[in-house]
Design an enzyme around this catalytic site. Structure first.
Site, PDB file in Angstrom:
ATOM      1  CB  SER A  49      31.476  66.141   0.935  1.00 51.23           C
ATOM      2  OG  SER A  49      30.399  67.067   1.091  1.00 51.23           O
ATOM      3  CB  CYS A  50      28.961  62.879  -3.107  1.00 50.18           C
ATOM      4  SG  CYS A  50      30.270  61.968  -2.329  1.00 50.18           S
ATOM      5  N   GLY A  51      27.456  64.691  -4.713  1.00 53.19           N
ATOM      6  CA  GLY A  51      26.178  64.915  -5.399  1.00 53.19           C
ATOM      7  C   GLY A  51      25.454  64.022  -5.492  1.00 53.19           C
ATOM      8  CG  ASN A 284      26.022  65.066   0.115  1.00 54.24           C
ATOM      9  OD1 ASN A 284      27.232  65.163   0.189  1.00 54.24           O
ATOM     10  ND2 ASN A 284      25.246  66.218  -0.169  1.00 54.24           N
TER      11      ASN A 284
END
Length: 790
Positions: A49-51, A284
């Site tokens: 889970s990212c940007g 994401n």
């Protein structure tokens, strides 16, 4: 012995001599180090889970300011990344840009070679082993492969790096960084062909390195290889990327687009190779259908062919590899489609379709587009926000549930900024022309060659009108619900209902609390009490096989999705029978039919329609029912032998032209034990994948074929079951050991349900289907093996 082979032999001797002369006290961790599966940890269950964000000049004007702004965007997304106990150890960050020709031309001149015009050469960014000797081996292999592909090796460059900002736990994993420059050659006419040849080259290099099976070569990983784009990434925090790579600060390092990513590996061990961006995307979220997507891609291996790939398509398998992240697998699939002839937005729409089945507002042409492609490619369902680019177009899309944030704005100076949130770049409000967010299933696309932002409706309308998809559907589609009723053919057990419920493990709780309310109200029963029973793998009580499997859907941040209450964004359509060729861009062949089922639960009448489909419909379908019960005299030890026979019967049926197999346990009785349906389906499914028969449209010779010895199986019941007959013969034998021989372990249970990632008492455990995981220990196209692999 060729010069390159002689060089490798001498290098190997030098390496072995050096290893014998000195034994370091501690082996350095490799840049892709992750611990093996142990205890409750399983690498195949890792999530992200990212940007993510990008910036581009819509008119395609290159500048160094685009790169600087992209690094600022990345730094402002740092809070979306993760940091370990070492405060300077990040999960990963990176940037994808167009090839900065002026910069690379200057650097090549300093190194003594000259680059041709843009588009006439490619740049490969590589992670390499730190040992000089192993790098020489890899460089020699790459040089040979480039020559074999008819391309030209222009030169090599050591990429400068500054690791002073890295954490103490990251430095031991740091790879060496190199770039290789490859000329197009006169026989390749355009950039698209060049990109396809580079894709095949990259796969060939990885296969050649893998086949050496040398542990020292495991540090090789091709970050990117393209004539349009180049990737700089690593195990960084956002602010470390620009400091680590001095190239990014050079004034002539220019691009018209830049895609950046800051990684938060929620349940994942970060590695250099798993940092984003990949070769085409940054992501994401989580791909929750990954296991099925990868297995279906492997199942298509026998039926996929392409005019563009030609015979080279056999060099590309497997498309995805065991041990990758979900994003890496998605990137592999997208790259395979785009290089095979699909446009970038077309391929993205196939892999991440918007909700179409339950949307009454969608126009008929677009609905036909999605319905047609539902048989060609299964959706890669999220939650997912994906930014994608091929160097000429850049865009982003959300999956149909829209559970990941993404916002964008367009400025008066023709820049577009998209990121996981607003405020990533300081832009005066008066300079902002448009500001909006990505919506579920919608696509944002910028075409730098056309110099414009293409609206979602225009993209999809153009693709939906590009071919007569409704005409193709009418010619090939068979809807199960619309077929006439068929007479009952399947034999049934005469056991009382209670005995059948007990045979299949139903409990009073299942019947009274779950099934009866569902049948009477059409809703799942709700309760406030927690479930404190141990999970099946840790329980000392006998459990049904089904209880060892739980649905893994968005377990990090999101609740399960209810296909009834959220039918607008759910599709329950299933396709039965052979899959069409993935690269049939002009419509399926007229004789190839598709059987479409609108919901996943078959009634008895539906099942009889499928059983009799060759008689009630003018189709190429032919079905056969295989009994999945076995004589009680076999006992538990005979289950492996029974599964062997079931798989052999299924294979024989497919080779005879049967393309729908029905597995039936209706003959369960006091002397007939049913194989758990989950195990039976998994066994047949993966056996047909391994034999190259799954999802094939028609029988086609594939060289030497190996047929299992199978006796005719004419119907149901013990008298027609060859296993029961064999059991009776062996039971009457004078040799008391022959009956025990039936239960000799042959690994069938462990092979049967590969791909499910499960563990039960007695060793029923396997991660990954063989057709995918044969190279899982070490395939350097997607990353080196875990420490300790051969």
């Amino acid at each position: 012995m060729s010069g390159s082979e002689f060089e490798r032999e001498n290098i190997m001797q030098d390496v072995l001599s050096a290893a014998a002369a000195s034994k370091p006290e501690e082996t350095a961790r490799e840049h892709d180090w992750r611990p093996p599966a142990e205890g409750l940890y399983d690498p195949s269950l890792e999530k992200d889970s990212c940007g993510v964000g990008f910036i581009a000049n819509i008119k395609g004007r290159k500048s160094h300011q685009i790169v600087c702004d992209a690094l600022n965007i990345l730094c402002n997304l740092e809070h979306r990344g993760a940091v370990g106990a070492d405060p300077r150890a990040g999960d990963g960050a990176g940037i994808l840009v167009q090839i900065p020709h002026a910069f690379f031309a200057r650097k090549a001149a300093e190194l003594g070679f000259k680059l041709p015009a843009p588009g006439e050469y490619a740049v490969g960014a590589l992670f390499m082993p730190k040992e000089t000797a192993w790098r020489k081996v890899i460089k020699s292999i790459i040089a040979d492969q480039i020559k074999d592909e008819g391309l030209t090796l222009l030169g090599w460059r050591d990429v400068p790096s500054d690791n002073s900002s890295l954490g103490v736990t990251v430095k031991p994993t740091e790879p060496a960084h190199m770039q290789v420059f490859i000329g197009r050659g006169s026989q390749i006419k355009n950039e698209d062909d060049f990109e396809r040849r580079l894709y095949i080259l990259r796969k060939s290099i990885s296969q050649a390195i893998y086949q050496r099976r040398d542990r020292g070569l495991a540090g090789y990983y091709p970050v990117s290889l393209s004539c349009r784009t180049v990737v700089y990434k690593g195990m960084f925090l956002a602010d470390q990327l620009g400091k680590y790579y001095p190239d990014l600060s050079e004034p002539d390092f220019e691009s018209a687009l830049a895609l950046v990513h800051q990684r938060f590996s929620t349940n994942t061990f970060p590695t250099w190779s798993l940092a984003h961006p990949y070769r085409m995307i940054a992501h994401n979220g989580e791909i929750n259908t990954l296991r099925g997507n990868v297995n279906w891609m492997a199942a298509r291996q026998a039926s996929v062919h392409s005019k563009l790939y030609g015979k080279d398509i056999s060099r590309l398998w497997p498309i995805s590899y065991e041990g990758q992240s979900d994003t890496a697998c998605f990137d592999n699939g997208l790259e395979f489609l785009v290089q095979g002839g699909y446009s970038l937005p077309h391929a993205v729409m196939m892999m991440i379709p918007e909700a179409w089945a339950g949307n009454p507002l969608m126009d008929e042409q677009r609905r036909s587009f999605y319905e047609y492609h539902a048989a060609i490619m299964e959706p890669w369902d999220g939650p997912a926000a994906i930014a994608f680019t091929d160097g000429r177009q850049i865009g982003a899309t959300l999956d149909r549930n829209g559970l990941r944030p993404a916002r964008y704005l367009v400025t008066s100076d023709d820049r577009i900024v998209m990121a996981s949130e607003m405020g990533v770049l300081k832009i005066p409000e008066e300079h902002i022309v448009t500001k909006w967010r990505l919506q579920p299933g919608k696509m944002l696309l910028v075409d730098l060659e056309q110099g414009r932002l293409i609206p979602d409706d225009e993209i999809k309308a153009q693709l939906a009108k590009s071919h007569p998809y409704r005409e193709w559907l009418d010619r090939t589609q068979i809807v199960l619900e619309e077929l006439p009723d068929a007479p009952t053919k399947g034999m049934r057990s005469n056991l009382p209902l209670l005995d059948r419920q007990q045979a299949f493990g139903y409990t009073q709780e299942d019947i009274n609390i779950l099934m009866t309310p569902m049948a009477s109200t059409g809703e799942e029963a709700n309760g406030s009490m927690g479930n404190d029973t141990p999970i099946s793998a840790l329980s000392d009580k006998p459990k049904q096989l089904f209880t060892y499997f739980k649905q893994n859907f968005a377990q990090v941040t999101n609740p399960p999705i209810d296909p009834i209450r959220e039918e607008l964004v759910m599709s329950l359509v299933s396709i039965i029978g052979p899959r069409p060729n993935l690269f049939d861009l002009e419509g399926m062949a007229g004789t190839t039919k598709r059987l479409e089922v609108r919901q996943p639960i078959l009634t008895d009448a539906d099942l009889e329609k499928i059983r009799s489909i060759s008689e009630i419909a003018d189709t190429h379908f032919k079905s056969r029912t295989l009994d999945t019960t076995f004589h009680a005299g076999f006992g538990a030890a005979g289950l492996e032998q029974v599964l062997d026979e079931l798989c052999a019967r299924a294979e024989a049926a497919v080779r005879e032209g049967v393309n729908i197999i029905i597995l039936s346990d209706r003959m369960a009785g006091s002397d007939r034990i049913p194989i758990p349906s989950l195990l039976a389906c998994a066994a047949v499914h993966h056996h047909l994948i391994r034999t190259g028969l799954r999802a094939r449209r028609r029988r086609r010779p594939r060289g030497r074929q190996h047929h299992h010895p199978v006796r005719p199986h004419g119907g149901f019941g013990p008298d027609s079951d060859p296993l029961a007959a064999r059991l009776r013969r062996r039971a009457s034998s004078s040799d008391p050991h022959r009956l025990a021989h039936l239960g000799r372990p042959r690994g069938r249970i462990r092979r049967a349900a590969r791909g499910a990632s499960f563990r039960v008492p007695g060793g029923l455990w396997r991660r990954g289907d063989q057709s995918v995981s044969r190279v899982r220990d070490h395939h350097c196209d997607e990353g080196p093996p875990a420490v300790g692999a051969r």
